[in-house]
Design an enzyme around this catalytic site. Structure first.
Site, mmCIF file in Angstrom:
data_model
loop_
_atom_site.group_PDB
_atom_site.id
_atom_site.type_symbol
_atom_site.label_atom_id
_atom_site.label_comp_id
_atom_site.label_asym_id
_atom_site.label_seq_id
_atom_site.Cartn_x
_atom_site.Cartn_y
_atom_site.Cartn_z
ATOM 1 N N GLY A 169 0.828 -1.201 0.000
ATOM 2 C CA GLY A 169 0.000 0.000 0.000
ATOM 3 C C GLY A 169 0.857 1.243 0.000
ATOM 4 O O GLY A 169 1.798 1.381 -0.777
ATOM 5 N N GLY A 170 0.535 2.155 0.926
ATOM 6 C CA GLY A 170 1.229 3.436 0.994
ATOM 7 C C GLY A 170 2.726 3.296 1.206
ATOM 8 O O GLY A 170 3.495 4.185 0.844
ATOM 9 N N GLY A 404 23.845 3.362 -33.138
ATOM 10 C CA GLY A 404 23.364 4.354 -32.165
ATOM 11 C C GLY A 404 23.923 4.080 -30.789
ATOM 12 O O GLY A 404 24.144 5.006 -30.000
ATOM 13 N N ALA A 405 24.161 2.801 -30.496
ATOM 14 C CA ALA A 405 24.675 2.455 -29.165
ATOM 15 C C ALA A 405 26.062 3.042 -28.945
ATOM 16 O O ALA A 405 26.442 3.359 -27.817
ATOM 17 C CB ALA A 405 24.676 0.943 -28.992
HETATM 18 C C1 HXC Z 1 -3.352 -1.149 11.768
HETATM 19 C C2 HXC Z 1 -2.266 -3.148 11.494
HETATM 20 C C3 HXC Z 1 -2.154 -2.925 10.115
HETATM 21 C C4 HXC Z 1 -2.675 -1.702 9.584
HETATM 22 C C5 HXC Z 1 -1.236 -4.810 10.551
HETATM 23 N N1 HXC Z 1 -1.691 -4.332 11.721
HETATM 24 N N2 HXC Z 1 -1.520 -3.974 9.552
HETATM 25 N N3 HXC Z 1 -2.857 -2.261 12.312
HETATM 26 N N4 HXC Z 1 -3.266 -0.856 10.448
HETATM 27 N N5 HXC Z 1 -2.578 -1.420 8.296
HETATM 28 C C6 HXC Z 1 -1.565 -4.968 13.033
HETATM 29 C C7 HXC Z 1 -2.445 -6.187 13.235
HETATM 30 O O1 HXC Z 1 -3.694 -5.804 13.664
HETATM 31 C C8 HXC Z 1 -1.653 -6.955 14.279
HETATM 32 O O2 HXC Z 1 -1.903 -6.370 15.539
HETATM 33 C C9 HXC Z 1 -0.229 -6.650 13.936
HETATM 34 O O3 HXC Z 1 -0.245 -5.444 13.173
HETATM 35 C C10 HXC Z 1 0.444 -7.735 13.120
HETATM 36 O O4 HXC Z 1 -0.361 -8.038 12.008
HETATM 37 P P1 HXC Z 1 -0.676 -9.545 11.564
HETATM 38 O O5 HXC Z 1 -1.748 -9.469 10.564
HETATM 39 O O6 HXC Z 1 -0.892 -10.394 12.777
HETATM 40 O O7 HXC Z 1 0.707 -9.967 10.937
HETATM 41 P P2 HXC Z 1 0.990 -10.882 9.671
HETATM 42 O O8 HXC Z 1 0.156 -12.109 9.736
HETATM 43 O O9 HXC Z 1 2.466 -11.037 9.615
HETATM 44 O O10 HXC Z 1 0.497 -10.030 8.399
HETATM 45 C C11 HXC Z 1 1.124 -8.842 8.081
HETATM 46 C C12 HXC Z 1 0.302 -8.106 6.993
HETATM 47 C C13 HXC Z 1 -1.182 -7.957 7.475
HETATM 48 C C14 HXC Z 1 0.338 -8.895 5.685
HETATM 49 C C15 HXC Z 1 0.961 -6.752 6.767
HETATM 50 O O11 HXC Z 1 -1.190 -7.450 8.801
HETATM 51 C C16 HXC Z 1 -1.993 -7.081 6.609
HETATM 52 O O12 HXC Z 1 -2.431 -7.472 5.530
HETATM 53 N N6 HXC Z 1 -2.231 -5.849 7.104
HETATM 54 C C17 HXC Z 1 -3.090 -4.892 6.384
HETATM 55 C C18 HXC Z 1 -2.404 -4.346 5.201
HETATM 56 C C19 HXC Z 1 -3.219 -3.276 4.529
HETATM 57 O O13 HXC Z 1 -4.231 -3.543 3.897
HETATM 58 N N7 HXC Z 1 -2.807 -2.016 4.787
HETATM 59 C C20 HXC Z 1 -3.510 -0.847 4.272
HETATM 60 C C21 HXC Z 1 -2.999 -0.638 2.857
HETATM 61 S S1 HXC Z 1 -3.765 0.696 2.111
HETATM 62 P P3 HXC Z 1 -1.753 -7.181 16.920
HETATM 63 O O14 HXC Z 1 -2.263 -6.242 17.942
HETATM 64 O O15 HXC Z 1 -2.551 -8.430 16.757
HETATM 65 O O16 HXC Z 1 -0.298 -7.453 17.071
HETATM 66 C C22 HXC Z 1 -2.634 1.897 2.156
HETATM 67 C C23 HXC Z 1 -3.114 3.106 1.459
HETATM 68 C C24 HXC Z 1 -2.142 4.224 1.602
HETATM 69 O O17 HXC Z 1 -1.603 1.720 2.676
HETATM 70 C C25 HXC Z 1 -2.006 4.959 0.315
HETATM 71 C C26 HXC Z 1 -1.168 6.175 0.467
HETATM 72 C C27 HXC Z 1 -0.741 6.661 -0.862
#
Ligand code: HXC
Length: 510
Positions: A169-170, A404-405
């Protein structure tokens, strides 16, 4: 007073604990170090000064007011690498998955701004789940603040990103705007949208690794400049790389004492080019035999292998090497090679790093795949990059410099400062066989005649002397003397002062 100190120590200890021992243990179990362990390995021992360890997010939605960790998922500050200042931020996956809140973003922006002001590199260590989902648009605002600093700092200070866990994502766009991205194999991945979204939108089934693992990005997409085996290797190599780089565009490259004789001759180079012009040889051998102590830090080793780019030193001072690699696709220029080398040349030019170019190129890659992919625009990037570069440019043609290269590869015509050729150089519009087939098409049915014409063409053009007679080549040098001659050329160019015409910025063919 004792209680006040104890309170401070307790607060510090709480911040240093990140998301707590269980989450740190999970991090270790995945083969990853914690954010602070990484910083300690990256920086000189005891040099890290942490900033903003007490910063907390200000989100009250979804019960977040009850859920705060000092530091808020990123460790930031500055320290030194072999005595030189660098700024660093290291995402802490143990706190909200390293996700980005507005407060977390402000910490990163603070080090970015300090680095630009002082003139020192920023190194970002990524291990994060993207936008802090609970924060919504504040998180997006935070990302944009970081992107803005990335752009303003581009060409001012080196910016380096190391992907050491998830990066989605971001989180991907800030690294994408930095100068170099490196990944750790098996534990890191990088993509705009993950496998679940891919499945929903395109119905493709793909794993994290196949979508955005280190191999994908270092070999196929070219998004990253190198992949390392583990966190420790990655951080050690970043330290090594920092030693090659100036701290900002206001500085010349660092000079490190060299014990390698600048006049060192290497007789083995006289036989590097095989007598058969179609037999490959390893251009990396030339770079390693020419550079101080054979020390070469390669950039983009596994992508666009038909061109080699990387940093070395001559007389202790950093140079950027760009070299066609006859071992891969005969050293042809294609889309990948052109993009890779153009970006490298532009980095060197931004940061006052002289460019040494070794040429053995049969031309641009023909074919529909290349043309449909936009070879014209991508090839033009390399041409543009060499032409606009005002740093000292020294070129050595070892064998083929066709079409050209020839022009593109830092030729005299693109303001190459010192252009040498080995006696084995062939500087021509194309290879003898292709040329004869075109200009003597009428004699195509007569193999003896064609052979005679080919020989005639080779005698006339398969050498460096026509170009040398026009002054396009400054001298024809013995291969054994290559190091000595480049050293002398760079010494002579130390006072080079060339600027391009005033403009807002150029319009390189993107
Ligand atoms: C808040 C988050 C989080 C997020 C993970 N956590 N991603 N909290 N916001 N984006 C937290 C979980 O709740 C969890 O908390 C801890 O981090 C670890 O995550 P897990 O899922 O248990 O770990 P894992 O199984 O290793 O998976 C990692 C992961 C997954 C693949 C990154 O967490 C995931 O898919 N997260 C969401 C990713 C996502 O969609 N992000 C937003 C993208 S959009 P606890 O308390 O249980 O430890 C974006 C737009 C921005 O970024 C654009 C700007 C230009």
């Amino acid at each position: 007073m004792k209680e006040i100190v104890a309170q401070l120590e307790a607060k510090r200890a709480e911040a240093r604990a990140g998301g707590g021992p269980d989450r740190i243990a999970r991090q270790h179990a995945k083969g990853k170090l914690s954010a602070r362990e990484r910083i300690n390995l990256l920086l000189d021992e005891g040099s890290f000064e942490e900033w903003d360890m007490f910063v907390e997010h200000r989100c009250n939605d979804f019960g977040m007011d009850e859920n705060k960790f000092p530091g808020d998922g990123v460790v930031t500050g500055w320290g030194t690498v072999n005595g030189r200042i660098v700024y660093v931020f290291s995402k802490d996956f143990t706190v909200f998955g390293g996700s980005l809140s507005l407060a977390h973003a402000a910490k990163i922006v603070k080090v970015q701004r300090a680095a630009a002001k002082i003139g020192a590199p920023v190194i970002g260590l990524f291990d994060a789940g993207g936008a802090r989902i609970q924060e919504g648009v504040d998180s997006l605002a935070g990302y944009a603040d970081i992107f803005m600093e990335n752009v303003l700092s581009s060409g001012v200070i080196p910016q380096i990103s190391v992907i050491m866990g998830p990066c989605a994502g971001g989180d991907v766009y800030s690294p994408a705007m930095t100068d170099f991205i490196f990944m750790v194999k098996d534990t890191s991945y990088m993509f705009v949208t993950g496998p679940d979204v891919v499945k929903t939108v395109t119905n493709e089934n793909v794993t994290h690794e196949d979508l955005g693992g280190a191999r994908v990005h270092s070999q196929k997409s070219g998004v990253v400049d190198g992949a390392f085996e583990n966190d420790i290797e990655a951080l050690q190599q970043i330290r090594r790389m920092i030693d090659f780089l100036p701290s900002s565009n206001r500085e010349k490259p660092p000079v490190i004492k060299s014990f390698d004789d600048p006049d060192r001759r290497d007789m083995s180079l006289n036989t590097l080019v095989p007598s058969n012009p179609n037999t490959p040889y390893d251009m990396k051998e030339l770079i390693e035999k020419v550079a101080d102590e054979g020390d070469f830090f390669e950039i983009g080793k596994d992508f666009g292998k038909n061109i080699i780019t990387g940093f070395g030193r001559m007389e202790g001072s950093t140079v950027g090497f760009v070299a066609n690699q006859p071992m891969s696709l005969a050293g042809v220029l294609d889309i990948d090679a052109s993009r890779k080398a153009a970006r490298f040349v532009r980095f060197c030019d931004c940061f006052n790093i002289p460019i040494v170019t070794f040429v053995d190129v049969p031309g641009f890659m023909p074919g529909t795949k290349q043309e449909y992919g936009g070879l014209i625009k991508h090839g033009a990037k390399l041409l543009f990059a060499f032409a606009e570069a005002t740093v000292p440019k020294v070129t050595v043609i070892t064998r083929k410099a066709y079409g050209g290269a020839y022009d593109v590869m830092s030729s005299k015509h693109l303001r190459g400062d010192v252009n040498f050729a080995w006696p084995t150089a062939e500087i021509a519009v194309m290879g003898a066989k292709g040329a004869v087939e075109i200009i003597f098409r009428a004699e195509a049915g007569d193999p003896d005649k064609l052979a005679e014409r080919t020989k005639e063409y080779e005698d006339r053009f398969a050498n460096p002397y026509v170009a040398a007679s026009r002054g396009y080549i400054d001298d024809v040098i013995m291969p054994q003397n290559t190091r000595h001659r480049i050293v002398r050329a760079l010494r002579q160019l130390r006072g080079k002062d060339v600027t391009n015409p005033p403009k807002k910025h150029d319009n390189i063919p993107l």
